[in-house]
Design a protein around this motif. Structure first.
Motif, PDB file in Angstrom:
ATOM      1  N   CYS A   1       0.838  -1.211   0.000  1.00  0.00           N
ATOM      2  CA  CYS A   1       0.000   0.000   0.000  1.00  0.00           C
ATOM      3  C   CYS A   1       0.869   1.256   0.000  1.00  0.00           C
ATOM      4  O   CYS A   1       0.541   2.244  -0.661  1.00  0.00           O
ATOM      5  CB  CYS A   1      -0.944  -0.012   1.189  1.00  0.00           C
ATOM      6  N   GLY A   2       1.980   1.228   0.737  1.00  0.00           N
ATOM      7  CA  GLY A   2       2.877   2.370   0.759  1.00  0.00           C
ATOM      8  C   GLY A   2       3.524   2.610  -0.588  1.00  0.00           C
ATOM      9  O   GLY A   2       3.687   3.762  -1.027  1.00  0.00           O
ATOM     10  N   THR A   3       3.909   1.538  -1.265  1.00  0.00           N
ATOM     11  CA  THR A   3       4.497   1.648  -2.606  1.00  0.00           C
ATOM     12  C   THR A   3       3.526   2.334  -3.558  1.00  0.00           C
ATOM     13  O   THR A   3       3.897   3.251  -4.301  1.00  0.00           O
ATOM     14  CB  THR A   3       4.853   0.247  -3.129  1.00  0.00           C
ATOM     15  N   GLU A   4       2.272   1.898  -3.532  1.00  0.00           N
ATOM     16  CA  GLU A   4       1.267   2.489  -4.420  1.00  0.00           C
ATOM     17  C   GLU A   4       1.043   3.961  -4.098  1.00  0.00           C
ATOM     18  O   GLU A   4       0.950   4.799  -5.008  1.00  0.00           O
ATOM     19  CB  GLU A   4      -0.039   1.708  -4.300  1.00  0.00           C
ATOM     20  N   ALA A   5       0.970   4.294  -2.818  1.00  0.00           N
ATOM     21  CA  ALA A   5       0.735   5.680  -2.433  1.00  0.00           C
ATOM     22  C   ALA A   5       1.929   6.557  -2.785  1.00  0.00           C
ATOM     23  O   ALA A   5       1.762   7.697  -3.255  1.00  0.00           O
ATOM     24  CB  ALA A   5       0.444   5.750  -0.939  1.00  0.00           C
ATOM     25  N   ILE A   6       3.131   6.058  -2.551  1.00  0.00           N
ATOM     26  CA  ILE A   6       4.333   6.828  -2.886  1.00  0.00           C
ATOM     27  C   ILE A   6       4.381   7.116  -4.383  1.00  0.00           C
ATOM     28  O   ILE A   6       4.670   8.250  -4.808  1.00  0.00           O
ATOM     29  CB  ILE A   6       5.591   6.063  -2.424  1.00  0.00           C
ATOM     30  N   ARG A   7       4.098   6.125  -5.200  1.00  0.00           N
ATOM     31  CA  ARG A   7       4.124   6.334  -6.651  1.00  0.00           C
ATOM     32  C   ARG A   7       3.067   7.347  -7.076  1.00  0.00           C
ATOM     33  O   ARG A   7       3.294   8.141  -7.995  1.00  0.00           O
ATOM     34  CB  ARG A   7       3.920   4.998  -7.364  1.00  0.00           C
ATOM     35  N   ARG A   8       1.940   7.342  -6.409  1.00  0.00           N
ATOM     36  CA  ARG A   8       0.885   8.320  -6.712  1.00  0.00           C
ATOM     37  C   ARG A   8       1.346   9.733  -6.391  1.00  0.00           C
ATOM     38  O   ARG A   8       1.167  10.661  -7.204  1.00  0.00           O
ATOM     39  CB  ARG A   8      -0.372   7.978  -5.924  1.00  0.00           C
ATOM     40  N   VAL A   9       1.974   9.927  -5.224  1.00  0.00           N
ATOM     41  CA  VAL A   9       2.460  11.252  -4.845  1.00  0.00           C
ATOM     42  C   VAL A   9       3.596  11.689  -5.763  1.00  0.00           C
ATOM     43  O   VAL A   9       3.660  12.857  -6.189  1.00  0.00           O
ATOM     44  CB  VAL A   9       2.911  11.263  -3.371  1.00  0.00           C
TER      45      VAL A   9
END
Length: 324
Positions: free
Chosen positions: A35-43
């Motif tokens: 989930c952190g990977t996905e959120a980081i890529r979004r930001v």
């Protein structure tokens, strides 16, 4: 050691024109917690497109901390990276090699947000917070006020403290006074946030939800934006802290070990299930009941734990959190 010729470590830094703190935000410390990977890529996509801008300070993103575990879609590569996290002169496994790259990177920053998820079938997000300010030998610390202020602005209402104290108490019981063994095993309890605090920074572990919960990446994304806004890296309204009367703060008090592989739980426990004083938690292999010594909530129950290892933790309410 597993052959890993195609793996590499990656971080991306964005630095603003103004002065401010240096923040590091990480995902996939455990490879199946994405989930952190996905959120980081979004930001990062918003920063690259210009939809978001770092105005002051700097932020470093590590989308995938453990590329071997991530490639395997498993918690660990060769071992749990979030234990015994120190630079090693003679690295013995892949996670040691990560530590030799990651620890110096952490030391270059002021604040760490490490984004995780959990395996339980249900449960709300929570944040793991460090100790109060102290000069003791176990986990000396001097930035509790800043750490707890940030924790209250991540967008979650449940806070857990006391990891190293509870873990250390269990180690002391197992070590039976052996000072060398005690020091060695206590080092084993050091993960990303504990190491960050040894460098003079402060750090939070955010458990964003269950591994496959579609809301977990959104929890992580909101926490990243709230962190950047609260620390004034981006020009945005300061997020409001969760009100004290809406918080649930828990202190990890004691860890109980499996004494024998035949020890079993009385039922299928999940983290934060309530337990009453005297309630039966499980049964030892020799038939002795295991009872809760106080009312609280169970945390990190591990039915698959091996003998002489952590079986479950008990927590109780921590009404002083945020008012220390």
């Amino acid at each position: 050691m597993t052959s890993t010729p195609n793996l590499q470590f990656k971080f991306v830094n964005y630095t603003g024109l103004g002065d401010g703190p240096s923040v590091i935000i990480m995902g996939a410390t455990h490879g199946n917690e994405i989930c952190g990977t996905e959120a980081i890529r979004r930001v990062m996509a918003e920063l690259d497109s210009g939809a978001l801008r770092i105005a002051a300070g700097s932020v470093t993103f590590v989308p995938i901390v453990n590329p071997l575990a991530y490639a395997k879609n498993e918690r660990n590569g060769e071992r749990n990276l979030n234990r015994n996290l120190f630079p090693k002169d003679e690295p013995q496994d892949f996670e040691d090699r990560i530590a030799n790259w990651l620890c110096p990177l952490l030391a270059q920053h002021d604040v760490l947000l490490d984004l995780h998820s959990f395996n339980a079938a249900h449960g709300e997000p929570f944040v793991m917070v460090g100790p109060v300010n102290n000069g003791g030998p176990l986990e000396p610390f001097g930035q509790a006020e800043k750490e707890r202020a940030l924790a209250r602005r991540l967008g979650v209402r449940r806070f857990v403290t006391g990891w190293m104290a509870a873990y250390g108490g269990g180690v002391q019981r197992r070590s039976r006074g052996n000072a060398d063994e005690l020091e060695t095993v206590l080092r084993y309890g050091v993960g990303t946030t504990e190491y960050m605090r040894t460098t003079g920074g402060y750090a939070l572990t955010l458990e964003c939800g269950q591994h496959v919960d579609p809301q977990a990446p959104q929890v992580a994304y909101r926490a990243i934006l709230n962190t950047l806004a609260f620390l004034k890296l981006i020009e945005a309204p300061e997020p409001e802290p969760v009100p004290f009367d809406e918080m649930e703060a828990l202190q990890m008090v004691v860890v109980h070990d499996k004494e024998d592989a035949g020890d079993v739980f009385s039922r299928s426990w999940a983290s934060f299930d309530p337990v009453a004083e005297g309630e039966q938690i499980g049964t030892r292999a020799d038939g002795r009941p295991v009872l809760a010594e106080f009312s609280g909530r169970i945390l990190f129950p591990d039915a698959k734990a091996g003998a002489n290892s952590e079986w479950y933790y008990l927590t109780r309410a921590n009404p002083e959190f945020g008012r220390d």
